[in-house]
Write a protein that holds these residues in place. Structure first.
Motif, short mmCIF file in Angstrom:
data_model
loop_
_atom_site.label_atom_id
_atom_site.label_comp_id
_atom_site.label_asym_id
_atom_site.label_seq_id
_atom_site.Cartn_x
_atom_site.Cartn_y
_atom_site.Cartn_z
N VAL A 6 -12.14 -3.63 4.14
CA VAL A 6 -11.57 -4.88 3.62
C VAL A 6 -11.98 -6.05 4.50
O VAL A 6 -11.88 -5.96 5.73
N VAL A 7 -12.43 -7.13 3.87
CA VAL A 7 -12.67 -8.39 4.57
C VAL A 7 -11.69 -9.41 3.99
O VAL A 7 -11.63 -9.62 2.77
N ASP A 211 -9.61 -7.73 -9.29
CA ASP A 211 -9.40 -6.32 -9.62
C ASP A 211 -8.02 -5.82 -9.19
O ASP A 211 -7.52 -4.83 -9.72
N LEU A 212 -7.42 -6.50 -8.22
CA LEU A 212 -6.12 -6.10 -7.69
C LEU A 212 -5.32 -7.36 -7.36
O LEU A 212 -5.76 -8.18 -6.56
N GLY A 287 -4.39 2.44 2.03
CA GLY A 287 -4.20 3.67 1.27
C GLY A 287 -5.28 3.89 0.23
O GLY A 287 -5.91 4.96 0.18
N ILE A 288 -5.55 2.88 -0.59
CA ILE A 288 -6.51 3.10 -1.68
C ILE A 288 -7.94 3.21 -1.16
O ILE A 288 -8.76 3.91 -1.76
N THR A 289 -8.25 2.55 -0.04
CA THR A 289 -9.61 2.66 0.50
C THR A 289 -9.80 3.96 1.28
O THR A 289 -10.93 4.28 1.66
N TYR A 292 -6.17 7.58 -1.23
CA TYR A 292 -4.83 7.92 -1.72
C TYR A 292 -4.60 7.29 -3.08
O TYR A 292 -5.18 6.24 -3.41
N ASP A 293 -3.75 7.93 -3.89
CA ASP A 293 -3.49 7.40 -5.22
C ASP A 293 -2.59 6.16 -5.13
O ASP A 293 -2.01 5.87 -4.08
N LEU A 294 -2.50 5.44 -6.23
CA LEU A 294 -1.78 4.17 -6.24
C LEU A 294 -0.30 4.33 -5.90
O LEU A 294 0.27 3.50 -5.19
N GLN A 295 0.31 5.38 -6.39
CA GLN A 295 1.73 5.59 -6.11
C GLN A 295 1.97 5.83 -4.63
O GLN A 295 2.89 5.26 -4.03
N THR A 296 1.13 6.65 -4.00
CA THR A 296 1.26 6.90 -2.57
C THR A 296 0.98 5.64 -1.78
O THR A 296 1.71 5.33 -0.81
#
Length: 330
Positions: A6-7, A211-212, A287-289, A292-296
């Motif tokens: 992430v930047v 996207d997010l 988490g997502i990078t 891990y799934d979105l819920q976690t």
């Protein structure tokens, strides 16, 4: 593998945190629980009026990037400070977390100073922010390194920067370089009043490039001009692949591809709410990078937010990865 997970791009400033009661807010014309932009004379005057204070490197997106770096993520940050005392504090603190920070410093001879946010924390833990942007306001396309953006899996854009005269163009340059190399774009809406000033620009970017989307309840309601939270969530999810919306003591909502997870908050004693949303975003992105799934990832965000609000300042004091492990998330 890209160099950076992430930047971040946004404000670069130092948080000055002090405790005071609501009478102090009223006596000094400070709106409770919101961010107010102030000029340098007002910043100097308020600083003289507050009691003992703690100075910590801050800035919303910088807090997020510091949180990811704390977790071991590969990060970089872009934000403007001056070659002065507070500028040195900002750069040192961010680099000490492990983030790459290479934005050129404004010269000592310039009139404006490094930005600072004077945060008054009332006994209920609510924070009232008085922000002098200083050099943060002058982020320009020249500060964006195309090669660095191309090396990002995600870029994270701070909504507060929509108040800067050239920041929109800086964001456009970063988005083009990131997406052109297969990266993705996230943004935090930052503040309901900021949204009211720049709603059309926000919405154009959200629809075209984001996207997010990170927001809290008040920001999402302001963005979609409704008083119904469920409607705001639905409208956002129709425009963005992933929506991550925090809702204070009611936890967080994650929406993606027709699914909706409501994740309860982690109970804690609130000392200072500063940075809760910033660290939610940081833990979620980490988490997502990391697969891990979105819920976690949302549960990680809630846990990180609970750690931040348990003490003064918006940088973690506990080992977040240890907390995640103890909660069974990793």
């Amino acid at each position: 593998m890209k160099q950076f997970q992430v930047v971040g791009i946004g404000n670069a400033m130092v948080d000055v945190l002090a405790h005071a009661d609501e009478a102090f807010l009223a006596a000094n014309g400070i709106g409770k629980g919101i961010m107010q932009l102030i000029d340098m004379p007002r910043a100097v005057d308020l600083y003289a009026r507050i009691g003992p204070a703690k100075e910590i490197s801050g800035g919303s997106a910088a807090n997020t990037i510091a949180g990811i770096a704390h977790l071991g993520g590969r990060t970089a940050y872009v934000g403007k400070v001056k070659d002065d005392q507070l500028g040195a504090i900002f750069a040192h603190d961010l680099r000490a977390q492990g983030a790459v920070y290479e934005t050129s410093l404004a010269a000592k001879a310039t009139e404006q100073e490094t930005g600072r946010c004077i945060i008054i924390v009332t006994p209920d833990g609510e924070r009232s922010m008085n922000t002098y942007l200083g050099w943060s306001e002058f982020l320009t396309p020249a500060d964006i390194d195309d090669a660095q953006m191309a090396q990002a899996e995600w870029i994270y854009l701070e909504g507060y920067r929509f108040d800067g005269p050239d920041s929109h163009q800086a964001f456009e340059k970063a988005i083009a370089a990131c997406k052109g190399a297969g990266g993705r774009v996230s943004i935090t809406l930052s503040d309901a009043f900021c949204i009211s000033r720049h709603r059309d620009a926000f919405h154009k970017m959200i629809v075209a490039d984001v996207d997010l989307l990170f927001a809290n309840r008040a920001e999402l309601l302001a963005m979609y001009q409704t008083e119904d939270f469920a409607t705001a969530l639905r409208l956002a999810a129709a425009e963005v692949a992933i929506v991550a919306c925090t809702d204070g003591a009611d936890g967080a909502h994650i929406l993606s591809q027709g699914q909706h997870w409501h994740l309860p908050a982690v109970p804690t004693q609130i000392v200072d709410a500063t940075g809760a949303g910033d660290l939610f975003a940081g833990a979620f992105l980490w988490g997502i990078t990391n697969g891990y799934d979105l819920q976690t990832a949302g549960k990680m965000g809630n846990l990180a937010a609970s750690e931040i609000i348990s003490h003064i300042g918006a940088r973690p004091e506990a080992d977040l990865r240890r907390l995640f492990a103890e909660a069974g998330l990793i």
